[in-house]
Design a protein around this motif. Structure first.
Motif, mmCIF file in Angstrom:
data_model
loop_
_atom_site.group_PDB
_atom_site.id
_atom_site.type_symbol
_atom_site.label_atom_id
_atom_site.label_comp_id
_atom_site.label_asym_id
_atom_site.label_seq_id
_atom_site.Cartn_x
_atom_site.Cartn_y
_atom_site.Cartn_z
ATOM 1 N N ILE A 35 0.812 -1.209 0.000
ATOM 2 C CA ILE A 35 0.000 0.000 0.000
ATOM 3 C C ILE A 35 0.843 1.255 0.000
ATOM 4 O O ILE A 35 0.362 2.341 -0.272
ATOM 5 N N VAL A 58 -15.421 -0.085 -2.424
ATOM 6 C CA VAL A 58 -14.193 -0.864 -2.489
ATOM 7 C C VAL A 58 -13.521 -0.933 -1.132
ATOM 8 O O VAL A 58 -13.344 0.085 -0.476
ATOM 9 N N VAL A 59 -13.178 -2.122 -0.709
ATOM 10 C CA VAL A 59 -12.330 -2.201 0.466
ATOM 11 C C VAL A 59 -10.973 -2.727 0.048
ATOM 12 O O VAL A 59 -10.852 -3.620 -0.766
ATOM 13 N N LEU A 60 -9.958 -2.089 0.613
ATOM 14 C CA LEU A 60 -8.602 -2.379 0.221
ATOM 15 C C LEU A 60 -7.936 -3.237 1.263
ATOM 16 O O LEU A 60 -8.042 -2.969 2.456
ATOM 17 N N CYS A 61 -7.209 -4.232 0.818
ATOM 18 C CA CYS A 61 -6.496 -5.058 1.766
ATOM 19 C C CYS A 61 -5.038 -5.111 1.359
ATOM 20 O O CYS A 61 -4.722 -5.325 0.197
ATOM 21 N N ASN A 62 -4.171 -4.905 2.306
ATOM 22 C CA ASN A 62 -2.742 -4.870 2.032
ATOM 23 C C ASN A 62 -2.125 -6.232 2.341
ATOM 24 O O ASN A 62 -2.031 -6.625 3.493
ATOM 25 N N ASP A 118 0.941 -7.141 1.727
ATOM 26 C CA ASP A 118 2.319 -7.027 2.161
ATOM 27 C C ASP A 118 3.212 -8.061 1.460
ATOM 28 O O ASP A 118 4.222 -8.482 2.003
ATOM 29 N N LYS A 139 -0.922 -13.675 4.275
ATOM 30 C CA LYS A 139 -1.882 -12.587 4.421
ATOM 31 C C LYS A 139 -2.830 -12.576 3.234
ATOM 32 O O LYS A 139 -4.015 -12.318 3.374
ATOM 33 N N ASN A 192 -5.386 -15.171 3.696
ATOM 34 C CA ASN A 192 -6.291 -14.721 4.738
ATOM 35 C C ASN A 192 -7.341 -13.756 4.189
ATOM 36 O O ASN A 192 -8.539 -13.927 4.393
ATOM 37 N N TYR A 193 -6.876 -12.759 3.466
ATOM 38 C CA TYR A 193 -7.819 -11.785 2.936
ATOM 39 C C TYR A 193 -8.726 -12.388 1.863
ATOM 40 O O TYR A 193 -9.896 -12.017 1.739
#
Lengths: 331, 331
Positions: B68, B91-95, B97, B102, B105-106
């Motif tokens: 991000i 929109v939802v943002l997921c980082n 990394d 992760k 998971n998302y």
DNA sequence: TTGAAAGCGCTAACAT
DNA sequence: ATGTTAGCGCTTTCAA
């Protein structure tokens, strides 16, 4: 998309037992194995929506920021994430684009999605938080304050503005302008107030109200404002910008005009992102963006855990001022 | 936290009618008023969790990005947002990394939260998408490809690498190094392949395998790699970096060593973010980050709307190469 | 330890 | 046009 009923059927147990297995409640190891195997076969994943409807809460926290393209906010987001992940929470980021409507929309979503909590970097002072607050969702404000009695974590913006401005006078500049953000935005108001305070005391020439320029909070805003300043009958010999992006814009214009600090003094409140060639004459008042995020997340975690003490406000100092600001040479 | 039942009771109608009012179905204007008033009084907002459990879908799309803090991805995110909002989606943002765990998971969250669709900038080639795909959730990959048969939108990375390298040779440099990202990441592999292709043809001196440096994808990676290159017995006289952030790092090291382009040639694949002082000798191969986002979002919207044509891959050209790269002077 | 059953808040048949 | 009702998938009393 299998359900606990299908898993239960396959494993020869009741749905309740399946649920218990997936929630780590006491179940005979015999059945645990049965259930796990069945779940494996059916590729079962618990449906979070259903779980949430039941539990009235999830392990998701919403982070609302006004500008996802501003490194200050992305650094803050990283802070929130790091802290939240530690406690097993996932973070979803929403970009409000400094638009109160979008902000309200995302707040609505966060609440009606039963998210565990909200961290909000408010777009405007008068967002509609009543809604959220009245529903008792844990929420903490970060970077800017709200009119509501909720937890908040902020930086000492006044002090930051003062530090930036003082650095310029200390270096020997005498006509120090200020490029501030939009009127009415707290962070900017405070920082420019800091500027005004110093300027009043240490003495810009009288009658230079036009040394305070308001601009939008981004690069192009900084550019426009800097251009205006240079075109003044008596241009300033230094400038404070109240955020990082406007600082970039100001530096661009100076560079395009063939002016290089310290020929012209520049102090920016915030960190210049991704600098490649940086005159060491520039003063930066570093803001603890990431720390802001971790602190806010910590507060939120406490609230989610049930802490009910009165609302707190934590103020972080924009302590680290950097920037060898030599006395200007070529003037 | 009131429900349709309470609203119904207060308005003197049935829950179904309340639901209809809130979904714009036909209801007598008389009752519409009644319901609206009651909802107003009770501060009623429909519970999305319940709605979703019922509908098996929401107006939320998940965007998973690996970093991000990289302006390339935030620009992409803006693109996605702009397009999604047009269609009424949030929109939802997921980082992620760049961490496959992760990411998984998302992905799990997105699926089990019944989000309408997913746009994924994959962290690694071997993420566990089977899961998502098998559940039939609309998904499109962006920036990097996956091993799965799903929609994708990418840039022509090979061509970008070629363009960057050619620009350097054209300008008169003869020992052109390459700072590439981590091994195994598709974008970087392709871009450095482009570099190798040109170098093979246009002729670096033989035996300089050490002109290809792998580094992490961020600023510090670029710094380390550039340092290594400068310390070589026969250092290169120019470098291609395969992303924006490593370009920043390389430029920092050059600057610290007192070397300014075009004394040393630099071409970066990607856009240098927030540049303040930029030698116009630097070549940038602009990547259509935002466009990548809008395109991906458009594809996703089509899928959500029910489009079932075979998976498509759209390749965007990193067409715009900028950068007046004059023949080096001081060598 | 395990199962049966109610219910979280909503929507969509179906019936009126 | 409106009401009744079943059920989305899960968790959690309550009994056994």
């Amino acid at each position: 998309m299998s359900t606990i009923y299908e898993v239960a059927a396959l494993a020869g147990v009741s749905p309740a037992t399946v649920s218990r297995v997936f929630n780590g409640l006491s179940v005979s190891s015999e059945k645990i194995r049965l259930v796990r195997d069945a779940a494996e076969v059916l590729k079962f994943t618990p449906n979070r929506t259903a779980r949430r409807l039941r539990n009235q809460s999830s392990e998701l926290i919403a982070l609302l920021i006004p500008d996802i393209e501003n490194p200050f906010f992305t650094a803050l987001a990283r802070g929130v994430e790091d802290r939240a992940q530690q406690s097993g929470y996932s973070v979803v980021l929403c970009n409000t684009d400094d638009d109160p409507d979008k902000e309200t929309n995302y707040l609505d979503i966060a609440v009606s999605e039963n998210m565990a909590g909200i961290i909000l970097a408010p777009a405007s002072a008068d967002g509609d938080l009543a809604h959220v607050v009245s529903r008792g969702r844990p929420m903490v404000a970060v970077d800017r304050s709200t009119g509501f009695d909720i937890d908040a974590v902020m930086v000492d913006n006044r002090a930051a503005g003062i530090a930036a401005t003082n650095a310029l006078f200390d270096a020997g500049y005498s006509r120090v302008a200020c490029i501030a953000g939009p009127v009415g935005i707290e962070t900017t108001e405070e920082r420019s107030l800091g500027w005004r305070q110093v300027v009043t005391r240490r003495g810009n020439p009288a009658g230079h109200d036009d040394y305070l320029q308001h601009a939008n909070y981004r690069v192009d805003g900084g550019r426009a404002a800097m251009r205006t300043l240079l075109d003044l009958p008596t241009p300033p010999d230094a400038v404070v910008t109240t955020n990082n992006l406007m600082g970039v814009g100001a530096l661009q214009i100076l560079s395009e005009a063939g002016i290089t600090p310290p020929e012209f003094g520049v102090a920016v409140v915030g960190d210049l992102p991704f600098t490649t060639l940086l005159p060491d004459a520039i003063t930066q008042v570093h803001l603890p963006a990431r720390h802001l995020g971790t602190t806010a997340a910590s507060m939120l975690m406490e609230r989610i855990a049930g802490d009910t003490q009165p609302a707190r406000t934590i103020v972080l100092r924009a302590s680290v001022t950097q920037g060898a600001t030599p006395v200007p040479t070529a003037r």
